[in-house]
Design an enzyme around this catalytic site. Structure first.
Site, PDB file in Angstrom:
ATOM      1  N   LYS A  87       0.837  -1.216   0.012  1.00  0.00           N
ATOM      2  CA  LYS A  87       0.175  -0.080   0.147  1.00  0.00           C
ATOM      3  C   LYS A  87       1.014   1.198  -0.049  1.00  0.00           C
ATOM      4  CE  LYS A  87      -3.843  -2.497   2.367  1.00  0.00           C
ATOM      5  NZ  LYS A  87      -4.596  -2.441   3.538  1.00  0.00           N
TER       6      LYS A  87
ATOM      7  N   TYR B 208     -12.110  -2.976  -3.367  1.00  0.00           N
ATOM      8  CA  TYR B 208     -12.863  -2.930  -2.035  1.00  0.00           C
ATOM      9  C   TYR B 208     -14.339  -2.996  -2.291  1.00  0.00           C
ATOM     10  CZ  TYR B 208      -8.138  -2.686   0.250  1.00  0.00           C
ATOM     11  OH  TYR B 208      -6.934  -2.971   0.832  1.00  0.00           O
TER      12      TYR B 208
ATOM     13  N   ASN C 136      -1.691  -0.032   7.415  1.00  0.00           N
ATOM     14  CA  ASN C 136      -1.344  -1.546   7.701  1.00  0.00           C
ATOM     15  C   ASN C 136      -0.516  -2.071   6.478  1.00  0.00           C
ATOM     16  OD1 ASN C 136      -3.195  -2.033   5.912  1.00  0.00           O
ATOM     17  ND2 ASN C 136      -4.519  -3.496   7.343  1.00  0.00           N
TER      18      ASN C 136
ATOM     19  N   HIS D 110      -1.766  -5.540   1.335  1.00  0.00           N
ATOM     20  CA  HIS D 110      -2.949  -6.317   1.238  1.00  0.00           C
ATOM     21  C   HIS D 110      -2.573  -7.653   0.440  1.00  0.00           C
ATOM     22  CE1 HIS D 110      -6.873  -7.556  -0.696  1.00  0.00           C
ATOM     23  NE2 HIS D 110      -6.063  -7.855  -1.685  1.00  0.00           N
TER      24      HIS D 110
ATOM     25  N   GLU E 116      -8.954 -10.447  -8.480  1.00  0.00           N
ATOM     26  CA  GLU E 116      -7.823  -9.205  -8.113  1.00  0.00           C
ATOM     27  C   GLU E 116      -6.692  -9.258  -9.163  1.00  0.00           C
ATOM     28  OE1 GLU E 116      -6.884  -9.609  -3.844  1.00  0.00           O
ATOM     29  OE2 GLU E 116      -9.383  -8.967  -3.178  1.00  0.00           O
TER      30      GLU E 116
HETATM   31  P1  RTP Z   1      -6.501  -6.397   3.182  1.00  0.00           P
HETATM   32  O1  RTP Z   1      -7.847  -6.475   2.391  1.00  0.00           O
HETATM   33  O2  RTP Z   1      -6.308  -4.941   2.852  1.00  0.00           O
HETATM   34  O3  RTP Z   1      -5.597  -7.321   3.063  1.00  0.00           O
HETATM   35  O4  RTP Z   1      -6.894  -6.401   4.666  1.00  0.00           O
HETATM   36  P2  RTP Z   1      -7.816  -7.207   5.489  1.00  0.00           P
HETATM   37  O5  RTP Z   1      -8.314  -8.400   4.649  1.00  0.00           O
HETATM   38  O6  RTP Z   1      -6.825  -7.711   6.513  1.00  0.00           O
HETATM   39  O7  RTP Z   1      -9.187  -6.183   6.009  1.00  0.00           O
HETATM   40  P3  RTP Z   1     -10.387  -5.720   5.402  1.00  0.00           P
HETATM   41  O8  RTP Z   1     -11.443  -6.194   6.648  1.00  0.00           O
HETATM   42  O9  RTP Z   1     -10.467  -6.615   4.220  1.00  0.00           O
HETATM   43  O10 RTP Z   1     -10.155  -4.316   5.263  1.00  0.00           O
HETATM   44  C1  RTP Z   1      -9.372  -3.821   4.301  1.00  0.00           C
HETATM   45  C2  RTP Z   1      -8.687  -2.719   4.693  1.00  0.00           C
HETATM   46  O11 RTP Z   1      -9.371  -1.780   4.986  1.00  0.00           O
HETATM   47  C3  RTP Z   1      -8.693  -0.973   6.158  1.00  0.00           C
HETATM   48  N1  RTP Z   1      -9.579  -1.096   7.414  1.00  0.00           N
HETATM   49  N2  RTP Z   1      -9.740   0.120   8.173  1.00  0.00           N
HETATM   50  N3  RTP Z   1     -10.817   1.884  10.129  1.00  0.00           N
HETATM   51  C4  RTP Z   1     -11.175   0.581  10.130  1.00  0.00           C
HETATM   52  O12 RTP Z   1     -11.790   0.050  11.062  1.00  0.00           O
HETATM   53  C5  RTP Z   1     -10.548  -0.470   9.167  1.00  0.00           C
HETATM   54  N4  RTP Z   1     -11.075  -1.835   8.843  1.00  0.00           N
HETATM   55  C6  RTP Z   1     -10.314  -1.846   7.843  1.00  0.00           C
HETATM   56  C7  RTP Z   1      -7.375  -1.833   6.375  1.00  0.00           C
HETATM   57  O13 RTP Z   1      -6.716  -1.074   5.559  1.00  0.00           O
HETATM   58  C8  RTP Z   1      -7.729  -2.861   5.802  1.00  0.00           C
HETATM   59  O14 RTP Z   1      -6.438  -3.864   5.699  1.00  0.00           O
END
Ligand code: RTP
Length: 155
Positions: free
Chosen positions: A16, A56, A119, A122, A133
């Site tokens: 990212k 997303y 973070n 991804h 993707e």
């Molecule tokens: P990624 O898709 O980026 O690998 O992340 P992930 O599966 O671990 O998490 P996901 O729930 O799919 O969320 C995608 C990205 O959105 C941001 N996020 N912000 N502020 C918040 O509560 C929040 N929750 C998620 C994070 O950058 C997350 O990686």
């Protein structure tokens, strides 16, 4: 023979904008290389709002969605396609929990990040999403199917 029966999957990994800006591209690529997965696509890329929203799309209803789109489009990202048996789940383990403070030491987020909104990386959450993707972020011509050379190039 047994190995050839195992399903080879693909995952989409992305450094990212914060990971790029902090100079962590090499470190992150290195974790996947050292694990033993095969790199089949790699590029530095400034993505559009439209592409970020498509990537997303499952999170569209979430309160943080607009900020997530701002974050992902705030600067170039490094797009990667990785291939291997079990690569999707293994990459998620290497990356660690979404909240870096919950991510175990030894994982990318556990070692290198502190905020969910920064973070750094991804990884696709299923083999189906891995394919989806990779198709979204890469053209066919940008992907390489390759195997290690079996013979020396020069004698
Ligand atoms: P990624 O898709 O980026 O690998 O992340 P992930 O599966 O671990 O998490 P996901 O729930 O799919 O969320 C995608 C990205 O959105 C941001 N996020 N912000 N502020 C918040 O509560 C929040 N929750 C998620 C994070 O950058 C997350 O990686």
């Amino acid at each position: 023979l047994i190995a050839s029966l195992e399903q080879v999957d693909q995952t989409y990994i992305m450094v990212k904008p914060d990971g790029v800006q902090r100079g962590l591209v090499g470190e992150i690529i290195s974790r996947f290389e050292k694990k033993g997965f095969k790199l089949t696509g790699l590029k530095l890329f400034q993505c559009s709002k439209e592409l970020a929203e498509e990537h997303y799309k499952d999170l569209k209803g979430k309160s943080f969605f607009p900020k997530l789109i701002d974050y992902i489009t705030s600067g170039p990202v490094v797009c990667m396609a990785w291939e291997g048996v079990g690569v999707v789940a293994s990459a998620r383990k290497l990356i660690g929990a979404t909240d870096p403070l919950q991510a175990e030491p030894g994982t990318i987020r556990g070692d290198l990040a502190v905020q969910t909104g920064r973070n750094i990386v991804h990884g696709s959450d299923s083999p189906e999403n891995g394919k989806r993707e990779i198709g979204l972020w890469f053209n066919e011509a940008e992907l390489c199917q390759w195997n290690p050379a079996q013979a020396p190039w020069l004698r």
